[in-house]
Design a protein around this motif. Structure first.
Motif, PDB file in Angstrom:
ATOM      1  N   TYR A  80       0.832  -1.194   0.000  1.00 41.86           N
ATOM      2  CA  TYR A  80       0.000   0.000   0.000  1.00 41.86           C
ATOM      3  C   TYR A  80       0.874   1.253   0.000  1.00 41.86           C
ATOM      4  N   THR A  81       2.061   1.142   0.557  1.00 40.01           N
ATOM      5  CA  THR A  81       2.970   2.278   0.686  1.00 40.01           C
ATOM      6  C   THR A  81       3.694   2.536  -0.641  1.00 40.01           C
ATOM      7  N   VAL A  82       3.529   3.732  -1.174  1.00 43.22           N
ATOM      8  CA  VAL A  82       4.123   4.096  -2.467  1.00 43.22           C
ATOM      9  C   VAL A  82       5.634   3.900  -2.449  1.00 43.22           C
ATOM     10  N   ALA A  83       6.297   4.292  -1.370  1.00 41.18           N
ATOM     11  CA  ALA A  83       7.750   4.194  -1.293  1.00 41.18           C
ATOM     12  C   ALA A  83       8.213   2.739  -1.368  1.00 41.18           C
ATOM     13  N   VAL A  84       7.531   1.842  -0.672  1.00 39.16           N
ATOM     14  CA  VAL A  84       7.901   0.430  -0.697  1.00 39.16           C
ATOM     15  C   VAL A  84       7.645  -0.143  -2.090  1.00 39.16           C
ATOM     16  N   GLU A  85       6.506   0.189  -2.669  1.00 41.13           N
ATOM     17  CA  GLU A  85       6.188  -0.277  -4.013  1.00 41.13           C
ATOM     18  C   GLU A  85       7.261   0.179  -5.004  1.00 41.13           C
ATOM     19  N   ALA A  86       7.653   1.435  -4.941  1.00 38.36           N
ATOM     20  CA  ALA A  86       8.686   1.975  -5.836  1.00 38.36           C
ATOM     21  C   ALA A  86      10.018   1.263  -5.628  1.00 38.36           C
ATOM     22  N   ALA A  87      10.356   0.964  -4.371  1.00 39.02           N
ATOM     23  CA  ALA A  87      11.613   0.287  -4.062  1.00 39.02           C
ATOM     24  C   ALA A  87      11.628  -1.130  -4.636  1.00 39.02           C
ATOM     25  N   VAL A  88      10.542  -1.864  -4.480  1.00 42.88           N
ATOM     26  CA  VAL A  88      10.465  -3.225  -5.023  1.00 42.88           C
ATOM     27  C   VAL A  88      10.592  -3.194  -6.545  1.00 42.88           C
TER      28      VAL A  88
END
Length: 108
Positions: A80-88
């Motif tokens: 759900y977290t944009v930052a985590v999604e972008a990192a993955v």
């Protein structure tokens, strides 16, 4: 190496989220407890951690042909977290996996 796939990622590399926020890789942990990497959002200095387990799970789902929902937790998404999604997504792309956005889902 993360999950048996070599990481082509180095401290100092910069990537962006869908919304344009920039993150800089601050640490890469190749193995052991806490394997994965950390990145810092350049505008705020806040750190995001991305685990090897999340990268591995996302890679497996995408390569199995599953479409993952944007900003969704659980088996139907990355995070759900944009930052985590972008990192993955950055980690997968650094491995050479061509992840792309189709509508509101991530696919390869």
């Amino acid at each position: 190496m993360l999950g048996g796939i070599r990481m082509v990622m180095e401290v100092g590399q910069v990537f962006r989220s869908r919304g344009g926020s920039e993150y800089k890789v601050s640490e890469v942990r190749a193995s052991g407890r806490g394997a994965g990497f950390s990145a810092v959002r350049l505008s705020s200095g806040k750190e995001v951690r991305c685990s090897r387990r999340l990268i591995d799970r996302t890679r497996s789902a995408l390569l199995a042909g599953k479409a993952l929902k944007v900003q969704s937790n659980g088996p139907g998404g990355i995070s759900y977290t944009v930052a985590v999604e972008a990192a993955v997504l950055f980690a997968l792309r650094s491995e050479g996996i061509a992840v792309r956005l189709e509508g509101r889902t991530w696919v390869v």
